[in-house]
Design an enzyme around this catalytic site. Structure first.
Site, PDB file in Angstrom:
ATOM      1  N   TYR A   1       0.784  -1.109   0.065  1.00 51.94           N
ATOM      2  CA  TYR A   1       0.165   0.158   0.065  1.00 51.94           C
ATOM      3  C   TYR A   1       0.987   1.239  -0.174  1.00 51.94           C
ATOM      4  O   TYR A   1       2.089   1.229   0.542  1.00 51.94           O
ATOM      5  CB  TYR A   1      -1.085   0.122   1.199  1.00 51.94           C
ATOM      6  CG  TYR A   1      -0.351   0.444   2.392  1.00 51.94           C
ATOM      7  CD1 TYR A   1      -0.273   1.589   2.948  1.00 51.94           C
ATOM      8  CD2 TYR A   1       0.243  -0.765   3.299  1.00 51.94           C
ATOM      9  CE1 TYR A   1       0.355   1.938   4.048  1.00 51.94           C
ATOM     10  CE2 TYR A   1       0.766  -0.427   4.577  1.00 51.94           C
ATOM     11  CZ  TYR A   1       0.899   0.788   5.020  1.00 51.94           C
ATOM     12  OH  TYR A   1       1.313   1.196   6.143  1.00 51.94           O
ATOM     13  N   CYS A   2       0.240   2.407  -0.572  1.00 55.42           N
ATOM     14  CA  CYS A   2       0.886   3.618  -0.489  1.00 55.42           C
ATOM     15  C   CYS A   2      -0.116   4.841  -0.533  1.00 55.42           C
ATOM     16  O   CYS A   2      -1.320   4.172  -0.154  1.00 55.42           O
ATOM     17  CB  CYS A   2       1.670   3.776  -1.660  1.00 55.42           C
ATOM     18  SG  CYS A   2       0.852   3.657  -3.253  1.00 55.42           S
ATOM     19  N   THR A   3       0.214   5.843  -0.486  1.00 53.70           N
ATOM     20  CA  THR A   3      -0.815   7.019  -0.519  1.00 53.70           C
ATOM     21  C   THR A   3      -2.087   6.939  -1.646  1.00 53.70           C
ATOM     22  O   THR A   3      -3.176   6.956  -0.989  1.00 53.70           O
ATOM     23  CB  THR A   3      -0.013   8.609  -0.625  1.00 53.70           C
ATOM     24  OG1 THR A   3       0.991   8.670   0.264  1.00 53.70           O
ATOM     25  CG2 THR A   3      -1.063   9.681  -0.455  1.00 53.70           C
TER      26      THR A   3
ATOM     27  N   ILE B   1      -4.300   4.603   0.321  1.00 53.64           N
ATOM     28  CA  ILE B   1      -4.585   4.946   1.732  1.00 53.64           C
ATOM     29  C   ILE B   1      -6.007   5.921   1.631  1.00 53.64           C
ATOM     30  O   ILE B   1      -6.894   5.822   2.511  1.00 53.64           O
ATOM     31  CB  ILE B   1      -3.757   5.654   2.535  1.00 53.64           C
ATOM     32  CG1 ILE B   1      -2.322   4.734   2.786  1.00 53.64           C
ATOM     33  CG2 ILE B   1      -4.066   6.087   4.213  1.00 53.64           C
ATOM     34  CD1 ILE B   1      -1.160   5.263   3.244  1.00 53.64           C
TER      35      ILE B   1
END
Length: 331
Positions: A177-179, A206
């Site tokens: 996951y990342c932004t 996110i």
């Protein structure tokens, strides 16, 4: 004007662009004409941006992007705000839309399986799963998923080297996951390239997880690359995980050091902020160039002399620029 009259758009799209510089100029001009501000990267592999504008202007912008057949499937994460989240427009042509050094990796050919937020939520606590944060240290220190494996990297380009430390996880399901999802496209693809077999990515990152799944078990705040700096994600079981850079108390109050030579961006609690006058240390507090502290720790960049038309290099675009200036002056 209504309280939340502006949109903030976060998006990316992997799609071939034959002449990135020419498209950069076209894209830049459209943003100027429609009062869109933000940061946009154009490359031969696609585009990546975070922009802000009045809702009507952002609607035009989304139509413009998705109206191009190359970017028709671009997905926008939309947040509302009371003002522009950027002070100017910056459109750049670069070799990659997110700097990774993995130019041989093409997410359009092979990448991790996309999980929608509710699918990610349903899988993340299983014993055969590892949640992998592919963001940089300053981002995941402010906020991260509960029990996530967080890599010690200052920049995403360090990710490929760090993968060597993850060999023991090859038998697990790896959920990256990342932004907003863009880093995971290449991160998950690279994991597959390195022999990991069961790799997933949180679709929309996110930000989308907060919007569609309530942000449950995301601890702290999410670092964002606009004037908001940090945003709330979790409205189910929120908590603070970051610590004041000076005293170590729990704080998610992000501050730029008042010493412009230092200018690091770290959490500093309100008490230490006033005691150190916005600086991150005694040395920075005593620096003669230290900026006055107003209690926020945010310093607007000096945009005196800013010219949004600066950067138009190609001679054939002069007529288009003159036309745009006439439109702006007559509006």
């Amino acid at each position: 004007m209504e309280k939340e009259a502006y949109y903030i758009l976060l998006y990316y799209c992997y799609a071939p662009i034959q002449d990135p510089e020419a498209y950069r100029e076209e894209h830049h001009l459209f943003c100027i004409q429609n009062n869109i501000r933000g940061r946009i990267i154009i490359s031969g592999e696609g585009l990546n941006g975070t922009v802000s504008g009045l809702k009507a202007d952002c609607e035009k912008y989304m139509e413009y992007v998705q109206g191009d057949p190359r970017f028709a499937d671009t997905e926008f994460k939309i947040d509302t705000h009371h003002s522009h989240a950027f002070s100017k427009i910056n459109v750049r042509a670069k070799s990659e839309i997110v700097h990774s050094g993995l130019r041989h990796i093409d997410p359009k050919i092979r990448t991790g399986k996309h999980l929608e937020p509710r699918e990610f939520k349903a899988m993340k606590d299983r014993e055969d799963v590892v949640i992998l944060d592919v963001r940089s240290n300053y981002e995941h220190k402010l906020g991260h998923f509960k029990n996530a494996l967080r890599l010690d990297i200052e920049n995403f380009r360090e990710f490929p080297e760090k993968v060597k430390e993850l060999e023991h996880l090859k038998g697990k399901k790896v959920l990256t996951y990342c932004t907003g999802g863009i880093k995971c496209e290449k991160a998950s693809a690279f994991l597959l390239d390195q022999g990991f077999e069961d790799v997933y990515q949180l679709h929309g990152g996110i930000i989308k997880y907060g919007m569609e799944a309530g942000g449950e078990d995301f601890e702290g705040k999410c670092y964002v690359f606009d004037n908001r700096v940090a945003v709330e994600v979790n409205n189910v079981n929120p908590t603070v995980v970051s610590e004041c850079h000076i005293c170590g108390s729990r704080s998610d109050r992000m501050v730029n050091c008042a010493n412009p030579t230092c200018n690091i961006h770290v959490p500093i609690c309100e008490a230490c902020g006033w005691e150190y006058e916005g600086a991150c240390s005694v040395e920075c507090k005593e620096d003669p160039e230290k900026r006055p502290y107003n209690g926020t720790g945010y310093y607007q960049k000096n945009i005196n002399g800013y010219n949004p038309y600066k950067g138009f290099y190609q001679q054939p675009n002069k007529d288009r620029i003159k036309s745009a200036l006439n439109v702006k002056s007559n509006s």
